[in-house]
Scaffold this active site. Structure first.
Site, PDB file in Angstrom:
ATOM      1  N   LYS A  84      11.100  19.711 -31.232  1.00  0.00           N
ATOM      2  CA  LYS A  84       9.755  19.979 -31.759  1.00  0.00           C
ATOM      3  C   LYS A  84       9.200  21.312 -31.277  1.00  0.00           C
ATOM      4  O   LYS A  84       8.254  21.842 -31.876  1.00  0.00           O
ATOM      5  CB  LYS A  84       8.801  18.847 -31.397  1.00  0.00           C
ATOM      6  CG  LYS A  84       8.432  18.730 -29.933  1.00  0.00           C
ATOM      7  CD  LYS A  84       7.510  17.554 -29.695  1.00  0.00           C
ATOM      8  CE  LYS A  84       7.143  17.392 -28.230  1.00  0.00           C
ATOM      9  NZ  LYS A  84       6.293  18.492 -27.735  1.00  0.00           N
ATOM     10  N   ASP A  85       9.745  21.869 -30.197  1.00  0.00           N
ATOM     11  CA  ASP A  85       9.261  23.145 -29.666  1.00  0.00           C
ATOM     12  C   ASP A  85       9.908  24.347 -30.350  1.00  0.00           C
ATOM     13  O   ASP A  85       9.491  25.484 -30.110  1.00  0.00           O
ATOM     14  CB  ASP A  85       9.543  23.242 -28.158  1.00  0.00           C
ATOM     15  CG  ASP A  85       8.725  22.251 -27.344  1.00  0.00           C
ATOM     16  OD1 ASP A  85       7.647  21.838 -27.824  1.00  0.00           O
ATOM     17  OD2 ASP A  85       9.161  21.895 -26.234  1.00  0.00           O
ATOM     18  N   ARG A 129      -2.307  19.229 -33.613  1.00  0.00           N
ATOM     19  CA  ARG A 129      -2.041  18.075 -34.481  1.00  0.00           C
ATOM     20  C   ARG A 129      -2.657  16.810 -33.900  1.00  0.00           C
ATOM     21  O   ARG A 129      -3.304  16.021 -34.612  1.00  0.00           O
ATOM     22  CB  ARG A 129      -0.523  17.875 -34.663  1.00  0.00           C
ATOM     23  CG  ARG A 129      -0.174  16.591 -35.426  1.00  0.00           C
ATOM     24  CD  ARG A 129       1.318  16.318 -35.389  1.00  0.00           C
ATOM     25  NE  ARG A 129       1.837  16.202 -34.046  1.00  0.00           N
ATOM     26  CZ  ARG A 129       1.780  15.103 -33.298  1.00  0.00           C
ATOM     27  NH1 ARG A 129       1.197  14.012 -33.765  1.00  0.00           N
ATOM     28  NH2 ARG A 129       2.302  15.075 -32.086  1.00  0.00           N
ATOM     29  N   ARG A 130      -2.469  16.592 -32.609  1.00  0.00           N
ATOM     30  CA  ARG A 130      -2.999  15.379 -31.993  1.00  0.00           C
ATOM     31  C   ARG A 130      -4.525  15.365 -32.010  1.00  0.00           C
ATOM     32  O   ARG A 130      -5.147  14.332 -32.283  1.00  0.00           O
ATOM     33  CB  ARG A 130      -2.469  15.259 -30.554  1.00  0.00           C
ATOM     34  CG  ARG A 130      -0.985  14.926 -30.504  1.00  0.00           C
ATOM     35  CD  ARG A 130      -0.413  15.054 -29.117  1.00  0.00           C
ATOM     36  NE  ARG A 130       0.995  14.640 -29.092  1.00  0.00           N
ATOM     37  CZ  ARG A 130       1.870  15.003 -28.158  1.00  0.00           C
ATOM     38  NH1 ARG A 130       1.486  15.804 -27.171  1.00  0.00           N
ATOM     39  NH2 ARG A 130       3.127  14.588 -28.218  1.00  0.00           N
ATOM     40  N   ARG A 147      -2.645  21.335 -20.162  1.00  0.00           N
ATOM     41  CA  ARG A 147      -1.314  21.920 -20.260  1.00  0.00           C
ATOM     42  C   ARG A 147      -0.485  21.434 -19.079  1.00  0.00           C
ATOM     43  O   ARG A 147      -0.998  20.862 -18.127  1.00  0.00           O
ATOM     44  CB  ARG A 147      -1.421  23.450 -20.210  1.00  0.00           C
ATOM     45  CG  ARG A 147      -1.998  24.114 -21.449  1.00  0.00           C
ATOM     46  CD  ARG A 147      -0.924  24.365 -22.492  1.00  0.00           C
ATOM     47  NE  ARG A 147       0.271  24.961 -21.891  1.00  0.00           N
ATOM     48  CZ  ARG A 147       0.393  26.250 -21.578  1.00  0.00           C
ATOM     49  NH1 ARG A 147      -0.582  27.083 -21.808  1.00  0.00           N
ATOM     50  NH2 ARG A 147       1.513  26.693 -21.030  1.00  0.00           N
ATOM     51  N   GLY A 148       0.820  21.719 -19.142  1.00  0.00           N
ATOM     52  CA  GLY A 148       1.679  21.403 -18.010  1.00  0.00           C
ATOM     53  C   GLY A 148       2.735  20.378 -18.353  1.00  0.00           C
ATOM     54  O   GLY A 148       2.839  19.905 -19.484  1.00  0.00           O
ATOM     55  N   VAL A 150       4.853  16.693 -17.927  1.00  0.00           N
ATOM     56  CA  VAL A 150       4.366  15.339 -18.184  1.00  0.00           C
ATOM     57  C   VAL A 150       3.661  14.705 -16.972  1.00  0.00           C
ATOM     58  O   VAL A 150       2.523  14.249 -17.108  1.00  0.00           O
ATOM     59  CB  VAL A 150       5.508  14.436 -18.683  1.00  0.00           C
ATOM     60  CG1 VAL A 150       5.050  12.989 -18.798  1.00  0.00           C
ATOM     61  CG2 VAL A 150       6.014  14.935 -20.039  1.00  0.00           C
ATOM     62  N   ARG A 153       0.189  16.184 -16.341  1.00  0.00           N
ATOM     63  CA  ARG A 153      -0.772  15.827 -17.390  1.00  0.00           C
ATOM     64  C   ARG A 153      -1.256  14.390 -17.222  1.00  0.00           C
ATOM     65  O   ARG A 153      -2.430  14.079 -17.443  1.00  0.00           O
ATOM     66  CB  ARG A 153      -0.149  16.042 -18.772  1.00  0.00           C
ATOM     67  CG  ARG A 153      -0.240  17.482 -19.247  1.00  0.00           C
ATOM     68  CD  ARG A 153       0.222  17.638 -20.665  1.00  0.00           C
ATOM     69  NE  ARG A 153       1.664  17.618 -20.777  1.00  0.00           N
ATOM     70  CZ  ARG A 153       2.325  17.503 -21.926  1.00  0.00           C
ATOM     71  NH1 ARG A 153       1.654  17.366 -23.064  1.00  0.00           N
ATOM     72  NH2 ARG A 153       3.644  17.515 -21.951  1.00  0.00           N
ATOM     73  N   CYS A 240       4.657  25.001 -34.227  1.00  0.00           N
ATOM     74  CA  CYS A 240       4.301  23.946 -33.274  1.00  0.00           C
ATOM     75  C   CYS A 240       2.827  23.981 -32.880  1.00  0.00           C
ATOM     76  O   CYS A 240       2.359  23.109 -32.156  1.00  0.00           O
ATOM     77  CB  CYS A 240       5.190  24.039 -32.035  1.00  0.00           C
ATOM     78  SG  CYS A 240       5.113  25.634 -31.189  1.00  0.00           S
TER      79      CYS A 240
END
Length: 310
Positions: A84-85, A129-130, A147-148, A150, A153, A240
């Protein structure tokens, strides 16, 4: 004994994805040495600036430019990306191989279920998108850019006094953080970023050794699904950083693609769904993009393109 140098980003998730990809290959090819090399990207080095600005500064993608440059230069033989990136166009001389299966494609809400969020709840996510999809369903929500990697976050639930954060279920599961998921958002209402949950396996076109060794790793059905999603994205000239969701699903020889474009404020949303032969994923992606354009998707995207970069 042959050696393949496999590059990736430095995050815990990127390392987990490399382990996932290499585990069966190491069993299948015991005479091949697979060496992992970390490559820092602009999006990893700068976690404060908006991704669109980081991408513009790097001249490409915030999460793939440096890795692709290392691949072109011959410093590595393979790159394992989060698909996806990746921009929809490969740099000259590079190709994508079929991904080896796919994790959960859905987004996950951590900290609360959607129905349990209070009026005006603060939701952590930096993805256009989210944000757009959530505001379309709950206009009262207050998106908070985060940001950052997982785990950091997730930690911002506490440090930034958030009611919930939105993350890809695939990343949480690959890191063994399933317990943090309060709710997976339904894919019909919240289609993911094109390619979400799949790995992007990139090599040089002229690297016959890498192509031969990795030829057995890909899943042709998943490949068709993500190619349809990415073809739709390319036709809309998206990337993206734009609010485009898509999910391709194959059943037998039939591939169905559902896609959605939402304005960043959530006020406008257009959707399209179409089925076609599994053998023609790009054609299906272009057709679905056409259906979205017929409903006004271009007007939605034109309003944000000055500030959104792949």
């Amino acid at each position: 004994m042959s050696t393949l140098v496999v590059g990736s980003r430095a995050s815990h998730l990127a390392r987990a994805q490399v382990r996932e990809f290499l585990a069966p290959l190491r069993e299948r090819f015991p005479d091949v040495v697979f060496r992992h090399q970390v490559i820092l990207e602009g999006g990893d080095q700068d976690r404060r600036t908006a991704l669109s600005q980081v991408s513009a500064r790097s001249g490409g993608s915030a999460f793939s430019t440096n890795q692709e440059a290392a691949l072109v230069a011959g410093e590595v033989d393979v790159i394992v990306h989060s698909l996806k990136d990746l921009p929809t166009a490969n740099p000259p001389g590079l190709i994508l191989l079929p991904p080896p299966g796919r994790e959960d494609v859905r987004d996950a809400l951590c900290g609360s279920r959607l129905a349990g969020l209070p009026q005006g709840a603060r939701i952590g996510t930096g993805a256009a998108r989210r944000i757009a999809q959530l505001l379309h369903v709950r206009p009262d929500l207050v998106p908070v850019p985060i940001r950052g990697n997982v785990p950091p976050r997730l930690n911002k639930l506490k440090t930034m006094n958030l009611d919930a954060v939105v993350l890809a279920a695939a990343g949480l599961k690959r890191l063994g953080l399933d317990d943090a998921i309060s709710e997976v958002l339904p894919v019909e209402q919240f289609p993911p970023s094109p390619g979400q949950g799949a790995l992007g396996i990139q090599i040089r076109e002229d690297n016959d050794l890498a192509r031969e060794i990795l030829s057995t790793a890909g899943d042709p059905v998943v490949d068709a699904e993500v190619r349809a999603e990415r073809a739709m994205l390319a036709e809309l000239h998206g990337g993206c950083s734009v609010p485009i969701g898509a999910y391709g699903k194959a059943e037998g020889d039939v591939l169905t693609l559902h896609a959605q474009v939402t304005s960043v404020d959530g006020n406008r949303q257009v959707e399209a769904r179409l089925s076609g032969p599994l053998s023609e994923p790009e054609k299906l992606g272009v057709q679905v993009a056409g259906l979205l354009l017929d409903q006004g998707a271009e007007d939605i995207l034109a309003a944000i393109r000055p500030t959104a970069t792949v």
